[in-house]
Structures are given as C-alpha cells and as structure tokens.
Motif scaffolding. Structure first.
Motif, PDB file in Angstrom:
ATOM      1  N   ALA A 384      -1.552  71.242  75.463  1.00 47.70           N
ATOM      2  CA  ALA A 384      -1.339  70.173  74.486  1.00 47.70           C
ATOM      3  C   ALA A 384       0.010  69.492  74.702  1.00 47.70           C
ATOM      4  CB  ALA A 384      -1.425  70.739  73.073  1.00 47.70           C
ATOM      5  N   THR A 428      -6.137  73.427  72.852  1.00 49.40           N
ATOM      6  CA  THR A 428      -5.146  73.209  73.915  1.00 49.40           C
ATOM      7  C   THR A 428      -3.786  73.802  73.581  1.00 49.40           C
ATOM      8  OG1 THR A 428      -4.791  71.005  72.966  1.00 49.40           O
ATOM      9  CG2 THR A 428      -6.240  71.150  74.886  1.00 49.40           C
ATOM     10  N   GLU A 493     -10.236  66.413  75.769  1.00 50.62           N
ATOM     11  CA  GLU A 493      -8.781  66.220  75.774  1.00 50.62           C
ATOM     12  C   GLU A 493      -8.255  66.086  77.199  1.00 50.62           C
ATOM     13  OE1 GLU A 493      -6.041  68.262  72.961  1.00 50.62           O
ATOM     14  OE2 GLU A 493      -7.842  69.372  72.406  1.00 50.62           O
ATOM     15  N   PRO A 499      -5.316  63.725  71.381  1.00 51.10           N
ATOM     16  CA  PRO A 499      -5.412  64.927  70.547  1.00 51.10           C
ATOM     17  C   PRO A 499      -6.781  65.038  69.887  1.00 51.10           C
ATOM     18  CG  PRO A 499      -4.115  63.253  69.440  1.00 51.10           C
ATOM     19  CD  PRO A 499      -4.390  62.729  70.812  1.00 51.10           C
ATOM     20  N   ALA A 500      -7.154  66.256  69.489  1.00 56.12           N
ATOM     21  CA  ALA A 500      -8.476  66.509  68.908  1.00 56.12           C
ATOM     22  C   ALA A 500      -8.659  65.783  67.580  1.00 56.12           C
ATOM     23  CB  ALA A 500      -8.697  68.010  68.722  1.00 56.12           C
TER      24      ALA A 500
END
Length: 630
Positions: A384, A428, A493, A499-500
């Motif tokens: 992430a 992530t 992603e 981002p989710a």
C-alpha cells in the motif's frame, strides 16, 4: 443422533448451566448489561448501585458505587478508610488498578494510617505480585537527621510533616509483601503500602505519583450456590467427557484425511506448490521476551518508533540486545478479546514457516503487563505504501514487480489454505516487501483453523472495508473463497495503484471492487490501469494486465462457487507471467467447470464469456452488492 450433534450438545450444556448459575448469583430482576461510571465499564462480576434504594444485584465484594457520578469506588474497601477508587478493570486478566484517593491527605494530617500487609478488600481480592513496596517512615527530627546522614540513596525526604513535628520519609523497591532489607530506623515508625511503580521500578522521590497511580488487585470468580455448583460439576463433567470423546475421534479422522488429501494435492501441484507441507512446522514454541527488554528495544515504545496502527494494536520498530532489528506488536489494553487473539496468533505463527510469511521470533508471557509479539522487521514497507501511500512517488513498482508480488502473495495464501487456515484480512497494508521486493504476508491475528469438510466458519464481523467478502455481511460466514475475494481487490490495486476505498471518488466507485467490475465488464480496462505501467505502449504489458484483470474479475464474483480457488489463481498467474499457458490444459479445465473460460488460447477478452452467463443473475447483482458492502 449424529456424533457432531452429540458433540455440540455436550459443549452447549455446560454453557447453559453456567448462564443459569450466573442468573441465580445475580438475582432475579437484575440487569446483566454493562454500565459505566466515568470512563470505567462495570460488568459481571462487578455490579453498580447508584444509591441505597437500588436492590443488590450481585456478590457484595464486587459492589461498585459511582461516587458523585464521577468516581467508581469498590464498596467493600470503604470500611478500611476512604475507599479504593477504580482506575481501570482488565476483565481478561481478572485484575483492576485501584488507588486510595484519601491517602496523601491522611499522610499529611494523621501520619501513616495507610494500607499495609494485613489490609484486605473482601474475600475475593488479592494484592497482585506485580506490585512493589512503598515504605513510609514517621520519624522524629533527630531520627530523620540520622537516617538522612546515613545517605541511604533509597530514602527520600517528603514535604509532609506530622502535628508533633515528625517528618515522613519514603523508600521504595522489592515486590510487595517482601520485607527483607526494609527494616526501620531508631525513632521511626514504619508502614508499607503497595504501588505499581513505573516499568517494573519505583522511584521513591516520585511518591505522590506512585500513590495516585495506584496498585493492582486480582480477583477470584465469585462462587454460585452449592446446589448450582454441584449441578454444574456433574453435568459439565458428563458433557465434557462426551465432547472430548467425540472430539478425539474427530481429530484422528481429520488428521488421517488431511494427510491423504494434502499428499495427493501436493503431488499434483506444480513446483510453486511443493513447499507447503515441508514448510509446516508442527510444535515449535516461540521465545519468551520480558516486557522490560522490549521496552528498551523500542526506546520506551516511543512514538518515533511507530510503524503502523491496526485494529488490534500498534507496531513499533525495535532493536534487540543481540542486534536483530524487529517489529514489536503491542496489543491494545482493555480489549476483552486480546488474550484470545494473542494466543491464537502465537499458536498459528509459531507453527508456520514459508518464505512469503513473516517470521514470529517470540512474545511476552501471558502474565505480562502488556501482550507483545516480536516479528522479523521487513524494511521496504507495505505494498500500500508503494502503490498509493507515502512511497508512491518513488514509482518503484514496475508491472513485472507487481505481477511477482501478486504471485508470491497468492502462494502464501495457498500455503495457508493447504494447512487449513483462512487469513481473513488480506489487504495491501498486510503485504510487506523486503529490499528485493519479495513478499512477506503479515498479520494473522484474524486467522482461524478450520476443518476440511466444514464449509464455513461462523464468526462476528471482521476484516477491512473494501476487502471484505460481500456475502459475509449477509450471513457472517467466512470461507477460503473470502480470502480469494480480498485477493481480487489486491489485484485491482496492483493494476490501478488506487486504494480499496476512496471517499473522494464518485459514489458508485468509492469501492474499488465495484469500479473494477464495471470497467472490466464494459471493456474499459484501460480506464482502470495506472498510466505509468505502459499499458498503451507495450503489447506484452497489455496482454498480461488484461489477463490479470480477468483473474481479478473472477475473484470478485458475488457467488463464491464462481470464484477460483487460490491454488488455481497461483497456477493461472504463473502461467500469465511465464507465457507458457497451453491451450490443451486450459480447455481441459474449462470442460471441468462451466465458468472457467479464462486464458484459453485465441480468446480476445474472456470476461465476455463470464458476463454473458451472469447478465441476468450475478454480475449486475454483484456490482450493487459490492457498493453496499462498505
């Protein structure tokens, strides 16, 4: 009756009797719901009475009065003096921190009518061994001068004086109740009171803070009536014996079946799957660290050492005495599930070993003041961070690296599923990267073991918004296909660098899974892809991204049976990366499963075949359900 039914009845019977015993103990007409006084939650076995007109609802020792509606006071301690105010209660550890609010006032006025080793708070409480001694001396002026002249470094002069001019001196140290080395001085009277100290040590010069911070009591569960206790013992023993018998046979059957299935599966797996059984370590006990050495390793759990903050605790970077750099996870206090979570994570991680899972070095003991886990430190942050976080500007994740990350993450999950573990929080931020950008999947705090023939694990809602299987919100049942759904979000992603969940996006696209299903279904993958990946300029990149988007599309299907297994995902992604997918093997898979049309040679964009089948039943419903799954 089937053995499984006997097993569950045998488990439920003792629990039902326990509830009945609790009701009898509490008293008819009394509420068993938790109440609050200030910021302290009062629940069983404690009970709160706001005034004398309210009826008693529990064991007298555990009665709490909300003094002036701001301070919870342990009722059974009031005859001793001012009473003990409750600072916090740890129901999991059966302990509470208390302080005598009137102690400093008593010291300054009457001198030394304080708590001592003979003081008791009802029959249910004990002074915890974690407490330390704070010794108070009432000395004449001459005796004080002699004591100070001895230059005892542990002896501290206070600002308090008694009415006759005598002074109060203090010293601290040693476990509470141990009197060795704490003899008095000539011309001085002494009394001892418990204090918790600071990080295992007490500094006498800070006596006011020590007294106000309080000390630790533990309690024994209150007893029910003799009749109820006798019934509980009899039926509980019978039920437990029946449950144990069924469970032993069940485990033996499971072990035999699991070995046969695992052996067969792993023999038929590719080279990427052969490490699963040999990597599983049965047994293995983690190293036990002391709280103090981890406190030193993290510089007192300094905020500057924080690596992240999750649902169950904060992670700090630390350095052990042997030079190892570690990540220390400190579980939150006042969480009734923290001991269960702690033991679960230790049990699972200490038995698993895989190149794409983080290594657990050890933990603190169950009796430690804080529950701490010690992992290997992974230096390169999370996926992430690199996709849309603090390190996204580095643009270090090329598409080949992202495809490898997807494969290694899927391999780690396939290993977990092969040994009957659901991760439950695939995202992530739980996928770490080492300096070579190899994957280390982390955070198994939500994992649970599940038997092979059981189709689901029932549980309360867990997981992270944007990644949670939408079916979960309907029936609260998790399966290995729930991990597959979350992994599908991770794939999107990796493709999009988005981002989710993003509240700044349009309403229908706040959820990334919803956006991806729409884009892929409408042949608009190009609008989903991160422009930096070269989708429009490199044909091979376009080919592999399209295929990974197909895999993500199947992983995100609303119907769990339509999602591939994570093992199938590993095989397909490896095939996409290596470019050696054979039409024969893919067609064979397609003939075995009606909806498995992915990656067939000559197929321009396979979601057509999926969409065609799901137009009226699944896909549109899936899109809407994902939007409501936040």
């Amino acid at each position: 009756m089937a053995p499984s039914c006997w097993f569950f009845w045998a488990l439920w019977l003792p629990m039902m009797l326990a509830v009945a015993a609790a009701k009898e103990q509490q008293g008819e007409g009394c509420s068993d719901s938790a109440k609050r006084c200030s910021n302290v939650t009062i629940s069983h076995p404690f009970w709160l009475r706001h005034n004398e007109l309210e009826r008693a609802c529990g064991v007298p020792d555990f009665e709490v009065t909300c003094f002036h509606n701001t301070t919870p006071v342990l009722r059974s301690s009031v005859p001793i003096g001012y009473g003990l105010s409750i600072i916090d209660i740890d129901y999991g550890q059966r302990s509470l921190r208390v302080a005598d609010a009137g102690k400093l006032e008593l010291l300054s006025n009457d001198c030394l009518p304080v708590w001592n080793t003979s003081a008791k708070v009802g029959a249910s409480f004990m002074i915890a061994p974690d407490n330390l001694n704070l010794v108070l001396y009432r000395c004449t002026e001459a005796a004080s001068a002699v004591a100070v002249a001895r230059r005892d470094r542990e002896l501290v002069r206070t600002r308090m004086k008694c009415g006759d001019g005598s002074e109060v001196l203090v010293r601290a140290g040693g476990r509470y109740g141990e009197t060795g080395g704490y003899g008095g001085y000539e011309g001085c009277d002494a009394a001892v009171t418990p204090v918790l100290g600071a990080h295992g040590k007490a500094n006498a010069s800070d006596y006011e803070r020590l007294i106000n911070y309080g000390f630790l009591l533990t309690w024994k569960p209150p007893r029910g009536s003799k009749k109820t206790t006798r019934m509980f013992i009899i039926f509980g023993s019978l039920g437990g014996l029946a449950a144990l018998t069924v469970f032993v046979f069940y485990l033996l059957h499971q072990r035999k079946r699991k070995r046969a299935v695992a052996s067969d599966e792993l023999m038929r797996s590719g080279s990427s799957m052969t490490s699963y059984s040999k990597d599983l370590e049965l047994g293995g006990s983690p190293h036990i660290f002391t709280f103090e050495e981890l406190e030193v390793a993290t510089d007192g759990f300094s905020a500057s050492r924080e690596l992240g903050d999750g649902g169950f605790g904060t992670v700090y970077k630390g350095k052990l005495k042997d030079g190892r750099v570690v990540a220390v996870k400190r579980l939150y206090k006042n969480n009734y599930r923290r001991v269960e979570q702690f033991l679960n994570e230790v049990d699972i991680l200490s038995r698993l070993l895989h190149q794409n899972l983080v290594i657990l070095y050890g933990c603190t003991s169950r009796m430690s003041r804080d529950l701490l886990l010690v992992y290997e430190f992974i230096a390169n942050g999370t996926v992430a961070d690199h996709l849309h976080g603090s390190r996204s500007a580095e643009r270090g994740l090329t598409w080949p690296l992202r495809l490898n990350i997807a494969i290694e993450t899927a391999e780690a999950l396939a290993y977990l599923h092969a040994v009957e573990i659901i991760h439950r929080d695939v995202k992530t931020t739980n996928i770490l990267l080492d300096n070579s950008f190899h994957v280390k999947v982390a955070d198994f705090g939500l994992s649970r073991l599940f038997p092979l023939e059981v189709t689901h694990v029932s549980t309360v809602p867990q997981g992270t918004p944007g990644y949670v299987d939408p079916v979960y919100h309907q029936c609260y049942k998790l399966t290995d296909k729930s991990d597959v759904y979350s992994f599908g979000v991770v794939l999107v992603e990796l493709i999009s660098s988005k981002p989710a969940v993003d509240m700044s996006r349009s309403h229908s696209e706040i959820n990334l899974a919803n956006m991806a299903l729409n884009r892929i279904q409408n042949h608009e993958v190009v609008q989903l892809v991160d422009p930096e990946l070269g989708y429009d300029t490199d044909p091979e990149t376009k080919r592999t991204i399209d295929r990974v988007a197909e895999v993500a599309f199947q992983c995100l299907q609303m119907e769990r049976d339509l999602r591939p297994s994570i093992k199938e995902v590993v095989e397909i992604l490896t095939c996409v990366r290596d470019g050696d997918c054979r039409a024969k093997s893919m067609k064979k898979k397609a003939s075995q499963k009606e909806d498995a049309h992915l990656l067939t040679e000559g197929l321009q964009f396979s979601p057509d075949t999926v969409i065609h089948r799901f137009d009226s039943r699944s896909t549109n419903h899936s899109v809407a359900s994902n939007a409501s799954g936040l």
